[in-house]
Design a protein around this motif. Sequence first.
Motif, mmCIF file in Angstrom:
data_model
loop_
_atom_site.group_PDB
_atom_site.id
_atom_site.type_symbol
_atom_site.label_atom_id
_atom_site.label_comp_id
_atom_site.label_asym_id
_atom_site.label_seq_id
_atom_site.Cartn_x
_atom_site.Cartn_y
_atom_site.Cartn_z
ATOM 1 N N LEU A 133 100.198 6.211 -39.004
ATOM 2 C CA LEU A 133 100.183 7.452 -38.238
ATOM 3 C C LEU A 133 98.766 7.772 -37.749
ATOM 4 C CD1 LEU A 133 101.719 9.858 -37.140
ATOM 5 C CD2 LEU A 133 101.564 10.942 -39.395
ATOM 6 N N VAL A 134 97.760 7.443 -38.558
ATOM 7 C CA VAL A 134 96.375 7.645 -38.140
ATOM 8 C C VAL A 134 96.061 6.767 -36.925
ATOM 9 C CG1 VAL A 134 93.959 7.319 -38.821
ATOM 10 C CG2 VAL A 134 95.564 8.399 -40.399
ATOM 11 N N GLN A 135 96.575 5.547 -36.910
ATOM 12 C CA GLN A 135 96.363 4.691 -35.747
ATOM 13 C C GLN A 135 97.012 5.295 -34.508
ATOM 14 O OE1 GLN A 135 96.868 0.476 -36.286
ATOM 15 N NE2 GLN A 135 97.294 0.101 -34.133
ATOM 16 N N GLU A 136 98.201 5.862 -34.654
ATOM 17 C CA GLU A 136 98.840 6.552 -33.530
ATOM 18 C C GLU A 136 97.966 7.689 -33.018
ATOM 19 O OE1 GLU A 136 103.043 7.625 -33.347
ATOM 20 O OE2 GLU A 136 103.319 6.534 -35.230
ATOM 21 N N HIS A 154 81.731 7.393 -30.053
ATOM 22 C CA HIS A 154 80.915 7.269 -31.265
ATOM 23 C C HIS A 154 81.806 7.660 -32.453
ATOM 24 C CE1 HIS A 154 78.357 7.542 -27.861
ATOM 25 N NE2 HIS A 154 78.077 8.828 -27.948
ATOM 26 N N THR A 155 82.795 6.858 -32.716
ATOM 27 C CA THR A 155 83.879 7.199 -33.627
ATOM 28 C C THR A 155 84.469 5.895 -34.176
ATOM 29 O OG1 THR A 155 84.442 9.046 -32.140
ATOM 30 C CG2 THR A 155 86.069 8.463 -33.799
ATOM 31 N N PRO A 156 84.942 5.873 -35.438
ATOM 32 C CA PRO A 156 85.029 6.954 -36.419
ATOM 33 C C PRO A 156 83.805 7.012 -37.340
ATOM 34 C CG PRO A 156 86.173 5.039 -37.244
ATOM 35 C CD PRO A 156 85.663 4.664 -35.872
ATOM 36 N N LEU A 185 90.011 1.146 -40.206
ATOM 37 C CA LEU A 185 90.730 0.102 -39.473
ATOM 38 C C LEU A 185 91.759 0.710 -38.534
ATOM 39 C CD1 LEU A 185 91.254 -2.469 -42.365
ATOM 40 C CD2 LEU A 185 89.939 -2.872 -40.283
ATOM 41 N N ALA A 186 92.469 1.727 -39.033
ATOM 42 C CA ALA A 186 93.472 2.391 -38.206
ATOM 43 C C ALA A 186 92.831 3.083 -37.011
ATOM 44 C CB ALA A 186 94.252 3.400 -39.049
ATOM 45 N N GLN A 192 90.806 1.176 -29.687
ATOM 46 C CA GLN A 192 90.633 -0.035 -28.896
ATOM 47 C C GLN A 192 91.948 -0.653 -28.444
ATOM 48 O OE1 GLN A 192 86.216 -1.510 -30.357
ATOM 49 N NE2 GLN A 192 87.942 -2.834 -30.809
ATOM 50 N N GLY A 193 93.083 -0.071 -28.862
ATOM 51 C CA GLY A 193 94.372 -0.606 -28.445
ATOM 52 C C GLY A 193 94.807 -1.827 -29.226
ATOM 53 N N GLY A 194 94.369 -1.937 -30.478
ATOM 54 C CA GLY A 194 94.722 -3.076 -31.323
ATOM 55 C C GLY A 194 93.493 -3.642 -31.999
ATOM 56 N N ARG A 195 93.699 -4.739 -32.737
ATOM 57 C CA ARG A 195 92.620 -5.322 -33.534
ATOM 58 C C ARG A 195 91.998 -6.566 -32.899
ATOM 59 N NH1 ARG A 195 93.905 -4.934 -39.998
ATOM 60 N NH2 ARG A 195 94.512 -2.737 -40.073
ATOM 61 N N SER A 196 92.395 -6.896 -31.686
ATOM 62 C CA SER A 196 91.927 -8.144 -31.081
ATOM 63 C C SER A 196 90.494 -8.067 -30.574
ATOM 64 C CB SER A 196 92.844 -8.524 -29.920
ATOM 65 O OG SER A 196 92.697 -7.608 -28.842
#
Length: 756
Positions: A133-136, A154-156, A185-186, A192-196
């Motif tokens: 939910l944090v990623q959302e 300048h986050t998180p 990570l979330a 960034q729209g994902g971890r890639s």
Amino acid sequence: MNNQLPLYRDASASVEARVEDLMSRMTLEEKVAQVQAVSLRDSTAAEEGLAGIVKAVRDGISQGIGQIENTFDPRSPQESVREVNDLQRQLLEETRLGIPALVGSECAHGHAGRESTILPVPLAMASSWNPELVQEAFDVAGREARARGAHEAHTPVLDLGRDPRWGRIEETFGEDTHLVSQMGLAAVAGLQGGRSGNVDADHIISAPKHFAGYGQVVGGRNFAATPIDSRTLRDEVLPPFKAVVQEANALGMMASHCEVDGVPAHGNRALLTDLLREEWGFQGYVVSDYNDVPRLEFFQRVAETVEDACEMALSAGMDVDLPVAQGYQHLLKVIQERPHLEEHLDVSVRRVLRLKFKLGLFENPFVDETRALEVVDCKANQEVAERIATESIVMLKNDGGILPLQREELKSIAVLGPNADSKQVGNYTVGRAEISSFLDGVRAVAGDRLEVRHCKGCSIAEVGWDGAQSTLHQASMEAEEDSISEAVNVAASSDVAVVCVGGTTETSREAFYVDGIKGDRATLCLLGNQLELVRRVVATGTPTVVVLQGGRPYSIPEIERLPVAILNTFYLGQANGAALAKVVFGEESPSGRLPLTIPRSVGQLPVYYSQKRISFYKDYLDEEPGPLYPFGFGLSYARFEYADLRLQAAEISREESLCFSLKVKNVSAFDGAEVVQVYLRDKYASVVRPDKLLVAFQKVKLKAGEERQLNFALSPEKDMSFTGRGGVSGVEAGAFELEVGSSSRDVRLEGRFEVV
């Protein structure tokens, strides 16, 4: 006539080829401009007013510019898009090489711009213990920022929040390394729209901060020293940053205001280059925290001149000087006098250009005004804001089962206290009109038959220094007696009372370097007459709910002893009232858990749960043992039972994962969510170790009567290694104890295994 475009303009060429071609064409002045910044933020501009700010920015980008800061954007989304587009157009059409700018922003809890969706503060989001939910939530922030023309935030904040006196505690994800890592990570993946590490046209670069150690300031005082030993730095402070670099491919990093072991971060090559880039493989760019390059000279005093500060920062790996190149404005002169530094400059310029090419800015630096209107604070984003606000509420006490309130059994409700009608949402945001206070939320669900009676009762006094003696400028009982008496009378004649107390953005905030703005506190008590108000409302005999709201936890042992229900809410964002009303009236069961330990008093600090085991050997003579509320604590309307812990092996090698399972059952009539927490204790080690460490958690939603099996896997390399003697990190053979429970102190199941 040859009309062929230069290679750097060829979108089909590789990024590296384009970077090198552009570098070969740049003058020294144009290179220097790429590590500088200008700001659209009024507090950092030379002239007052938006028009003056824009003029200053236009005048400052004649040679190009690396970054334009548009933090705390006071413009509407449409106005912001127009302004940013106009500046990009100037760069493309009126500078020799037409290099677009990166646009920097803040997204601590939603994009910090007028009319953007305001999410709960990070400390509240961490209270949800729900990384998905944090990623959302950060996906919302990233999309809204990009729709308004931003490219980086300048986050998180990945500092460990272990001293609740610190005014910036609300910006952190709490005290625990593992929890902060998972939330970090979330957040990075959302922005960034994902971890890639491939940021698309709808998202932005994440630049986590403050790298590294900033949260560990002495006494919780902003800008104070940060005495961190090397083992704590490696094992506790750095892992969240390492995780977002290696697992989420964060493309930015903001250095810390602080020094560690006497070396300021902004001039620390061992930190910014040797560790971050060479050891961890970081591929992005490093930006300064505001004005920290020149502070190497006039604040931390490790450089004799601002020119020396520039050399120190550039050589360390500081790529862009924010917000207005207060240090790097001298860089052209510095390099002309010290030509060996151009090699370091070229390295930083390449990093900046590489990101601009990867983001596609040379092809299209502009944003669509219509798109901004569609994205910013759309209905879907509002729903995410309300969901995470609801899951971030922590129930600390429910004496006598006061909650949830049964509307059909009530005729009147007293909504009292200085925060009952508060629309504050925390710092690092831009305010908006559509904020739901708790009073608004109650009124929305009250219906025609439930009378809502509101009375403030008392104020939240600010604290200060009168020049002669330390005083708490609290409103006197005499001055507020009438208001308190009115609130007490309202409570006495109502079926139930909800008293909303806590703090304000003035009593908990970032303490600024200048301007005399303070935000750190020496105590954690409720200011003013708030405690008196609660006591007297409870004395009426009316069932009472206490709601805590603010930017930090509060030590409330006196209220804990009263027959009340207590809800803890760090700022919940724009959906504050709606979310609270859902929990208070039982539409949702509270599922938040504390991301930090709450002490009985400041005398117990430090009180975080994962201290070395020897730290818990003795308690104080004049204080009850243990914290007021432990890390991971939180109650629910539902009740859960744990059973059947099964470890797949009693022994594992250093290369194997420990796999285990357990069952959780909802044994109540309420639907609810439990946060299953897994802690690990190293029985014996070569150095003194923490008492125990959180290594895994899972939030599981169960209907009444439902049972589910949960599966976990722990990696020795990630979850059991530490820095041993000689500074070498690794896994030591030996016995480990596993604790599974509902908080750091509520252990339900235990296991044991060996690493051989």
